[in-house]
Design a protein around this motif. Structure first.
Motif, PDB file in Angstrom:
ATOM      1  N   PHE A   1     -12.319 -80.715  63.257  1.00  0.00           N
ATOM      2  CA  PHE A   1     -11.184 -81.139  64.068  1.00  0.00           C
ATOM      3  C   PHE A   1     -10.361 -82.219  63.366  1.00  0.00           C
ATOM      4  O   PHE A   1      -9.138 -82.283  63.510  1.00  0.00           O
ATOM      5  N   VAL A   2     -11.006 -83.065  62.576  1.00  0.00           N
ATOM      6  CA  VAL A   2     -10.284 -84.175  61.943  1.00  0.00           C
ATOM      7  C   VAL A   2      -9.318 -83.689  60.879  1.00  0.00           C
ATOM      8  O   VAL A   2      -8.413 -84.435  60.481  1.00  0.00           O
ATOM      9  N   PHE A   3      -9.480 -82.446  60.397  1.00  0.00           N
ATOM     10  CA  PHE A   3      -8.566 -81.924  59.384  1.00  0.00           C
ATOM     11  C   PHE A   3      -7.318 -81.308  59.999  1.00  0.00           C
ATOM     12  O   PHE A   3      -6.434 -80.854  59.263  1.00  0.00           O
ATOM     13  N   GLN A   4      -7.232 -81.251  61.317  1.00  0.00           N
ATOM     14  CA  GLN A   4      -6.016 -80.772  61.960  1.00  0.00           C
ATOM     15  C   GLN A   4      -4.960 -81.870  61.949  1.00  0.00           C
ATOM     16  O   GLN A   4      -5.269 -83.049  61.899  1.00  0.00           O
ATOM     17  N   ARG A   5      -3.721 -81.460  62.017  1.00  0.00           N
ATOM     18  CA  ARG A   5      -2.620 -82.406  61.929  1.00  0.00           C
ATOM     19  C   ARG A   5      -2.512 -83.252  63.200  1.00  0.00           C
ATOM     20  O   ARG A   5      -2.677 -82.737  64.296  1.00  0.00           O
ATOM     21  N   PHE A   6      -2.244 -84.537  63.004  1.00  0.00           N
ATOM     22  CA  PHE A   6      -2.092 -85.507  64.090  1.00  0.00           C
ATOM     23  C   PHE A   6      -3.350 -85.576  64.959  1.00  0.00           C
ATOM     24  O   PHE A   6      -3.288 -85.616  66.191  1.00  0.00           O
TER      25      PHE A   6
ATOM     26  N   THR B   1      -1.741 -92.064  59.829  1.00  0.00           N
ATOM     27  CA  THR B   1      -0.676 -91.249  60.442  1.00  0.00           C
ATOM     28  C   THR B   1      -1.230 -90.012  61.123  1.00  0.00           C
ATOM     29  O   THR B   1      -0.486 -89.298  61.792  1.00  0.00           O
ATOM     30  N   GLY B   2      -2.507 -89.723  60.936  1.00  0.00           N
ATOM     31  CA  GLY B   2      -3.063 -88.494  61.486  1.00  0.00           C
ATOM     32  C   GLY B   2      -2.775 -87.276  60.633  1.00  0.00           C
ATOM     33  O   GLY B   2      -3.063 -86.150  61.033  1.00  0.00           O
ATOM     34  N   LEU B   3      -2.181 -87.480  59.451  1.00  0.00           N
ATOM     35  CA  LEU B   3      -1.824 -86.367  58.581  1.00  0.00           C
ATOM     36  C   LEU B   3      -2.551 -86.410  57.241  1.00  0.00           C
ATOM     37  O   LEU B   3      -2.527 -85.425  56.501  1.00  0.00           O
ATOM     38  N   GLY B   4      -3.152 -87.528  56.898  1.00  0.00           N
ATOM     39  CA  GLY B   4      -3.742 -87.684  55.573  1.00  0.00           C
ATOM     40  C   GLY B   4      -4.808 -86.667  55.268  1.00  0.00           C
ATOM     41  O   GLY B   4      -4.811 -86.047  54.183  1.00  0.00           O
ATOM     42  N   LEU B   5      -5.746 -86.463  56.185  1.00  0.00           N
ATOM     43  CA  LEU B   5      -6.823 -85.510  55.921  1.00  0.00           C
ATOM     44  C   LEU B   5      -6.315 -84.074  55.916  1.00  0.00           C
ATOM     45  O   LEU B   5      -6.818 -83.232  55.169  1.00  0.00           O
ATOM     46  N   ALA B   6      -5.340 -83.789  56.775  1.00  0.00           N
ATOM     47  CA  ALA B   6      -4.748 -82.444  56.768  1.00  0.00           C
ATOM     48  C   ALA B   6      -4.078 -82.164  55.427  1.00  0.00           C
ATOM     49  O   ALA B   6      -4.225 -81.074  54.855  1.00  0.00           O
ATOM     50  N   ILE B   7      -3.366 -83.162  54.911  1.00  0.00           N
ATOM     51  CA  ILE B   7      -2.732 -83.000  53.597  1.00  0.00           C
ATOM     52  C   ILE B   7      -3.794 -82.824  52.518  1.00  0.00           C
ATOM     53  O   ILE B   7      -3.664 -81.973  51.621  1.00  0.00           O
ATOM     54  N   ALA B   8      -4.854 -83.600  52.572  1.00  0.00           N
ATOM     55  CA  ALA B   8      -5.916 -83.505  51.573  1.00  0.00           C
ATOM     56  C   ALA B   8      -6.537 -82.114  51.551  1.00  0.00           C
ATOM     57  O   ALA B   8      -6.778 -81.539  50.477  1.00  0.00           O
TER      58      ALA B   8
ATOM     59  N   LEU C   1     -12.533 -78.860  50.852  1.00  0.00           N
ATOM     60  CA  LEU C   1     -12.793 -80.234  51.274  1.00  0.00           C
ATOM     61  C   LEU C   1     -13.507 -80.187  52.616  1.00  0.00           C
ATOM     62  O   LEU C   1     -12.988 -79.642  53.586  1.00  0.00           O
ATOM     63  N   THR C   2     -14.720 -80.758  52.660  1.00  0.00           N
ATOM     64  CA  THR C   2     -15.521 -80.726  53.876  1.00  0.00           C
ATOM     65  C   THR C   2     -16.124 -82.108  54.121  1.00  0.00           C
ATOM     66  O   THR C   2     -16.052 -83.002  53.278  1.00  0.00           O
ATOM     67  N   ILE C   3     -16.722 -82.243  55.311  1.00  0.00           N
ATOM     68  CA  ILE C   3     -17.482 -83.447  55.667  1.00  0.00           C
ATOM     69  C   ILE C   3     -18.944 -83.038  55.768  1.00  0.00           C
ATOM     70  O   ILE C   3     -19.287 -82.127  56.523  1.00  0.00           O
ATOM     71  N   GLU C   4     -19.793 -83.717  54.999  1.00  0.00           N
ATOM     72  CA  GLU C   4     -21.216 -83.376  54.988  1.00  0.00           C
ATOM     73  C   GLU C   4     -22.040 -84.550  55.524  1.00  0.00           C
ATOM     74  O   GLU C   4     -21.532 -85.661  55.723  1.00  0.00           O
ATOM     75  N   ASP C   5     -23.301 -84.242  55.776  1.00  0.00           N
ATOM     76  CA  ASP C   5     -24.188 -85.261  56.363  1.00  0.00           C
ATOM     77  C   ASP C   5     -24.376 -86.439  55.401  1.00  0.00           C
ATOM     78  O   ASP C   5     -24.373 -86.278  54.172  1.00  0.00           O
TER      79      ASP C   5
END
Length: 453
Positions: free
Chosen positions: A392-397, A411-418, A429-433
Motif C-alpha cells: 500500500f505504501v507504494f501507491q501514490r499519495f 509528499t506521499g509520492l517518493g516511494l511510488a516514484i522509486a 523494489l519491495t519491503i522485506e522483514d
C-alpha cells in the motif's frame, strides 16, 4: 481506382473477388467444353460424310453407280473414275466442277481436308473427305463434303453455357456475400459498441463471439485494452483528485496565514510567518517536482543507457547530503547496472529521505551483488511497516499512521516514484522483514561484462 477501392466495403470487395474468380473459372471450363465438343462434333461430321461415301462405294463395287446420287444426309457428293472423269454427283453438285483435287495416299484409303473454295458453296468452308475405292479400270475416288462445324457448335450450347455460368457466378457471389456478412457481423457489433464508448462509461465491453476464431481474439484483445484504459483513466482520476487535494493543502495554509496576519498586521510575527510560509512553499515545490517526475515516467521517458555503479552512487549521494540521522554503510564490490543515472539517483534519494524521516537514530545502507542481480538495501530503525501495508505504501499519495504521515515532510509520492523507476530498469523494489524498522530492498539485473574493461 485507388479511391474506389478504398470506398468499397470488405463485403463488396470479397463478393466481387469471389465473382471474378468464379467467372474466370467458368470461362476456362467453357473454353475446354467448347474445344472438346467442337472436336467431337467435327469427328461426328466427318463420320457422317464417310458413311455417305461408303454407300456410294458399295454401288461402285457392284458396278451399279447411278449418275445422280442421293444426298445421304450431307451437302455434296462426287465420284471420279480411274481416268479422272467426274461420273456421278448429288443434285447440287451435278453440274459443278470437281470439288477437290487431292487424293488419298497409296498407304491410306481415306483423307480429309477443310476447303473454303468448294463450288456451289461460296463463302463457306467445307469438310471434304476423299476415299479410294476399287472400280472398273482402277481406283476411283469418292468425294463427300459438308459444312464445317462453327466454333460455338450450336447456339443452344452457347446459351446453355452462358446461363449455367451466370447461375454459378450469381450463386457464388450471393454465397460469398452472405458468408462474409455473417463473418463480419461480430465486427460490426464490436465497431458499434466501441463507437458508443466514451470516457464516462469505460466499464462497457464489446461482445465476444461464440466461435473461437480471429474475430474472437480481436474482441478479447479489445476488451483487455478497454480494461487497461479504464484502469489508467481511473488511476489518472484518483491521481488528479489526490494531487489537487495535496496541492490545495499548502496553498490553503499559506492563504490562512497571510489572511490572519493581514487582519492584525501590527501583532503579526512576520519573521515567524515568513519561515512558516517558506516551509509551506518548500512542501508545495516538493509536490510539484514529484508530480513532474511522475508525469515524465507515465509519459514513457526514455532511460539513458549509462553504466552505473550502485556503490559509487551511494557514496556520491551520502557525500552531498546533510546528515539527518546516523548512516551505517556496508558497500561490497562494485555492482554495475545499465540505466539512467539521474533516475537511479532519484530512486536512492527518495529511499534515503524516507528512511531519514522515519528513523529513530540510524539508517543502514548496503550494496552487494547476488548472482546476476545487484541488491541495494536501505533500512531505518523507525516504527516499521506492517506486512499488510507494505504494498500500500507504494501507491501514490499514500497515508499511514501519524508516525509516517506526510506532515513530517513527505509528499506521499517518493516511494511510488522509486518503484516506477525500479520497474523501468527491469528491477523490483519491495519491503522485506527486518529486526526493526522498514527495510527497502532494490534488485536490478547487473550489466553484462564490458569487453573494453
Amino acid at each position: 481506382m485507388v479511391t474506389l477501392r478504398h470506398e468499397l466495403s470488405v463485403r463488396t470487395r470479397m463478393t466481387l473477388l469471389a465473382g471474378a474468380v468464379m467467372a474466370a473459372l467458368c470461362l476456362v471450363v467453357c473454353v475446354f467444353i467448347l474445344v472438346g465438343a467442337h472436336e467431337r462434333a467435327m469427328d461426328d461430321r466427318t463420320d457422317t460424310i464417310l458413311q455417305a461415301e461408303l454407300h456410294v462405294a458399295r454401288h461402285i463395287s457392284r458396278n451399279q453407280l447411278p449418275s445422280l446420287l442421293p444426298d445421304h444426309g450431307i451437302a455434296a457428293l462426287q465420284v471420279v473414275n480411274a481416268h479422272g472423269e467426274l461420273v456421278a454427283a448429288n443434285l447440287r453438285m451435278l453440274s459443278e466442277p470437281r470439288m477437290a483435287s487431292f487424293a488419298p495416299p497409296d498407304d491410306n484409303l481415306i483423307k480429309d481436308r477443310v476447303i473454303c473454295t468448294v463450288p456451289s458453296f461460296a463463302n463457306a468452308c467445307m469438310i471434304v473427305v476423299a476415299i479410294r475405292v476399287a472400280g472398273a479400270g482402277g481406283d476411283w475416288i469418292v468425294y463427300g463434303a459438308d459444312l464445317v462445324v462453327p466454333w460455338y457448335i450450336d447456339r443452344s450450347v452457347v446459351i446453355a453455357l452462358l446461363v449455367g455460368s451466370a447461375l454459378l457466378i450469381s450463386a457464388t457471389a450471393i454465397g460469398a456475400y452472405r458468408t462474409v456478412s455473417k463473418t463480419l457481423d461480430p465486427v460490426d457489433d464490436i465497431v458499434a459498441e466501441l463507437a458508443e464508448i466514451t470516457s464516462t462509461d469505460l466499464g462497457r465491453r464489446v461482445p465476444v463471439p461464440d466461435h473461437h476464431d480471429e474475430i474472437r481474439k480481436l474482441a478479447e484483445t479489445a476488451n483487455l485494452t478497454l480494461e487497461r484504459l479504464e484502469a489508467a483513466v481511473e488511476q489518472q482520476r484518483r491521481f488528479a483528485s489526490d494531487a489537487s487535494h495535496d496541492l490545495r493543502s499548502p496553498i490553503t495554509a499559506i492563504r490562512t496565514q497571510l489572511e490572519a496576519a493581514m487582519l492584525h498586521p501590527d501583532e503579526a510575527d512576520w519573521t515567524a510567518m515568513a519561515q512558516a510560509l517558506l516551509a509551506s512553499l518548500d512542501r508545495l515545490e516538493a509536490i510539484v517536482v514529484d508530480l513532474l517526475v511522475l508525469a515524465r515516467l507515465d509519459a514513457g521517458a526514455q532511460c539513458d543507457g549509462d553504466r552505473v555503479d550502485l556503490r559509487e552512487l551511494v557514496m556520491t549521494e551520502l557525500e552531498r547530503r546533510a546528515p539527518k540521522a546516523r548512516v551505517v554503510t556496508d558497500l561490497g564490490p562494485e555492482a554495475i547496472v545499465d540505466g539512467d543515472r539521474l533516475q537511479l539517483g532519484r530512486l536512492l534519494t527518495n529511499l534515503l529521505d524516507n528512511a531519514a524521516r522515519h528513523a529513530d537514530s540510524t539508517v543502514a545502507i548496503s550494496v552487494r551483488r547476488k548472482g546476476e542481480e545487484a541488491v541495494l538495501e536501505v533500512n531505518d530503525d523507525g516504527p516499521g511497516i506492517s506486512p499488510d501495508q507494505r504494498e500500500f505504501v507504494f501507491q501514490r499519495f499514500t497515508r499511514l499512521d501519524a508516525a509516517r504521515s506526510k506532515d513530517m515532510g513527505g509528499t506521499g509520492l517518493g516511494l511510488a516514484i522509486a518503484r516506477e523507476i525500479a520497474e523501468r530498469h527491469g528491477g523490483l523494489l519491495t519491503i522485506e522483514d527486518s529486526e526493526k524498522g522498514a527495510r527497502f530492498v532494490l534488485k536490478i539485473p547487473v550489466a553484462p561484462a564490458d569487453p573494453a574493461r
